[in-house]
Structure formats: structure tokens, C-alpha cells
Design an enzyme around this catalytic site. Structure first.
Site, PDB file in Angstrom:
ATOM      1  CB  SER A 116      -4.774   3.881  -1.222  1.00 20.06           C
ATOM      2  OG  SER A 116      -4.904   2.621  -1.834  1.00 20.06           O
ATOM      3  CD  GLU A 238       0.785   3.146  -0.325  1.00 18.80           C
ATOM      4  OE1 GLU A 238       0.766   1.982   0.126  1.00 18.80           O
ATOM      5  OE2 GLU A 238      -0.217   3.722  -0.785  1.00 18.80           O
ATOM      6  CG  HIS A 303      -2.370   0.163   1.838  1.00 18.87           C
ATOM      7  ND1 HIS A 303      -1.694   0.911   0.894  1.00 18.87           N
ATOM      8  CD2 HIS A 303      -3.670   0.141   1.450  1.00 18.87           C
ATOM      9  CE1 HIS A 303      -2.552   1.301  -0.043  1.00 18.87           C
ATOM     10  NE2 HIS A 303      -3.753   0.851   0.265  1.00 18.87           N
TER      11      HIS A 303
END
Length: 356
Positions: A116, A238, A303
Site C-alpha cells: 500500500s 494494485e 488489499h
């Protein structure tokens, strides 16, 4: 010069050694139960979690970026610590970049892992030093569930930190997109559904160095000295964004910046909260077709739970027909036997450091 010729591989963590915990982005101080579970999960993997001096900073009293960057340097200098794991993501990791000691990070050769927002650190370190970094779990989100760390997540992390190869990566048997409110709703195990194989959007095979991370964070590095070069790379991205329009905008920004011009393939992570899944498929298919990229989507590195560990900079092969990604070389170097013996001796003499 070919970037792969300059690749610096970290040393494999010694079994039973300490793992340094750092918190460069968001505080985990509000989640003591979940953090304690994550520490137990790490211990269950045969690793000794050792928090850096500011790892448990309070939510309302964020240390200066220099202090949080110094935590990473502290882990590099600590001989007991053999890898560095971020506790969680957030929004502010990039603030540390100007204060990182890149020479120390390169010379210590300790794996740095997170995902992330941690993408900014992983790519900055890789771009500046040539060292392999690891897009993989963070402690509290990935290891703090009521039922502990998912076996797929654990196996992938430990395998990535172990010398050897090549190694094929495939989809897990089950996945979970649940997002329980920490400390309130995460007292029970996650519900899971069948994962199914990764999906091919455009067919083909490709080979290249793995490079990527969180989509919005990669966009944030454009125009900085830490912008990644994707020549000859398998690009993996992502996102936790739910609106296809926002995802399309960010992908378009990367396209205009030339990040797909000389890439060899595309991997896109599971995006379970997206408002129009079919529209996202079309967006990604159009992008891959425009640049002639074989593309796999719904790959487990984002995630959702579980999450695989992808070593940034390592050469890999993508095969959409087999819904498979193969790591063609090890991401870490084995230490010589004398170093292993001395490190294990030092580690066995120091009890785990717990401050919660």
C-alpha cells in the site's frame, strides 16, 4: 547500463533472528489487541519481532519524519535484526524519503517489506540503491486477524526471504475481502470465498523484472527522483480505490508518463470494492492491448487476504495461459555458514522485546 546488472540482493533472514518493526505512515496505537496478535503471529513463524524506538508512536503525536527514518536506520545498524517489516500503511510514508540513509540501507542488505502506501519507500530504496525490496504483508493488517496470519501469506513471505529458485506463484484456494473495523469487529475469523485462478485479460507470456506497487502511490512518485523505470519490466499494480473512473485516471497518468511504453507485461491485484467490475476489466484490457502487454488480473498482492510477497527488481516470467507467475531467481543471498552461526548465537541470547 542494464538495471538488472546493478541489482543488489539483501541477505536472507536467519531463522530465529529478530525482525525490526517500523511505523513510517500511520500509527497503530489504537489497535493494541490486533497488534499483539500480529506479534504472536510473527513469533509463530520463528521470527522475533523487535520494535524500533518509535514503532508505537501515539496517534495524536506523530514523530518528525527524520525520527521515523532514523527508526529504519536503527534497524539497519542493529546486528540482531535481519529484516525490516512495516507495521501498517497509510498516507505519509513518502515524507521519510528525503531523510533515508540509502547507503546504510544498501550496505546492511536487510529485506524491507510492506505494501500500500509503503510502496513509496520500497520504490525509493530500489531506485536509489538497486536493492531488491519486498511488496508484501505489513504486520497489523496482514497478521493481526483473530485467526492469525493466513498460511498463504506466511508461506509466500518466508519463501521470498529464502534463497532458491525458480519458484512458481499461483492463486490461493480462498480469499477474503472483508474489512472489519479493527478492535471492534475483528474478534472473529474472516469469512472466505473460493479465490479461483487469476484471470487472463490479454493472452501471452512475458519475462522481465518485477516493478510496481500501489497504483496511487506510484502516481505520486512521478516527477520525483524516485520515479521507477519500467524498461523491460513486468509491471504490477494494485489499488483500494472503489471508483473505476478514479482508477482509469491514475492508469492514464502512468500511461502518459510512459510507464507502459517499454514494459513487458501487466499484473493487476484483486480489487473487490470496485463499483463496476466489468468496466474495470474493459479499462485494463484496453490498456494492455494498446501497449501489447500480456495481462493477468485478480492477482493476490493487494488489499485482500491473503497477500503474496513480490520481490521488486527480481526477474520473473508471466504465463497467462497457465495463470501463473514464476520467480526466475532468488530474491535474497544466503549468508556464509560462519555468519549464520554467529547471528544465531547472538539471537538466541536475547529475549523478545515486547512493549505492548
Amino acid at each position: 547500463m542494464d538495471p538488472s546488472a546493478m541489482l543488489v540482493k539483501p541477505y536472507a533472514p536467519v531463522p530465529g533472528s529478530a525482525i525490526g518493526l517500523v511505523t513510517p505512515s500511520s500509527s497503530v496505537s489504537r489497535y493494541p489487541r490486533r497488534t499483539a496478535r500480529a506479534l504472536r503471529a510473527l513469533s509463530g513463524l520463528g521470527l522475533r519481532p523487535v520494535p524500533a524506538p518509535h514503532a508505537w508512536w501515539d496517534d495524536g503525536d506523530r514523530p518528525a519524519a527524520e525520527a521515523l527514518a532514523e527508526d529504519i536506520a536503527w534497524c539497519c545498524r542493529n546486528e540482531e535484526i535481519s529484516a525490516i517489516l512495516c507495521t501498517t500503511g497509510g498516507l505519509r510514508s513518502a515524507e521519510l524519503i528525503p531523510h533515508l540513509d540509502f547507503e546504510l540501507l544498501r550496505d546492511s542488505r536487510k529485506p524491507l517489506c510492506g505494501f500500500s502506501d509503503i510502496t513509496s519507500l520500497l520504490l525509493a530504496v530500489h531506485v536509489r540503491t538497486g536493492m531488491v525490496t519486498f511488496h508484501g504483508p505489513t504486520a497489523v493488517p496482514s497478521m493481526g486477524d483473530a485467526d492469525g496470519i493466513d498460511p498463504y501469506t506466511a508461506t509466500s513471505l518466508l519463501a521470498a526471504w529464502r534463497p532458491g529458485g525458480p519458484r512458481e506463484l499461483r492463486a490461493p484456494a480462498a480469499t477474503s475481502a472483508e474489512s472489519p473495523i479493527w478492535e471492534i469487529e475483528d474478534h472473529r475469523p474472516r469469512s472466505r470465498t473460493a479465490a479461483g485462478p487469476w484471470r487472463a485479460l490479454t493472452p501471452g507470456t512475458a519475462r522481465g523484472r518485477l516493478l510496481g506497487g500501489h497504483l496511487g502511490t506510484v502516481v505520486g512518485l512521478l516527477g520525483t527522483p524516485y520515479r521507477p523505470r519500467t524498461d523491460g519490466c513486468l509491471v504490477f499494480l494494485e489499488t483500494n480505490e472503489s471508483e473505476v473512473a478514479a482508477i482509469r485516471r491514475e492508469l492514464g497518468t502512468l500511461a502518459e508518463a510512459g510507464l507502459f511504453d517499454t514494459a513487458t507485461g501487466l499484473l493487476f491485484g484483486r480489487t473487490p470494492y470496485v463499483d463496476r467490475p466489468g468496466e474495470l476489466d474493459r479499462c485494463l484490457r484496453d490498456l494492455a492491448a494498446e501497449y501489447g502487454l500480456p495481462a493477468l488480473i485478480d492477482v493476490d498482492f493487494g488489499h485482500t487476504v491473503p497477500i503474496m510477497t513480490l520481490p521488486i527488481g527480481v526477474t520473473a516470467t508471466l504465463d497467462t495461459g497457465r495463470a501463473m507467475l514464476r520467480l526466475d531467481e532468488p530474491a535474497v543471498l544466503a549468508r556464509n555458514p560462519q555468519e549464520l552461526t554467529s547471528s544465531a548465537t547472538r539471537s538466541s541470547g536475547t529475549p523478545p522485546r515486547r512493549t505492548l
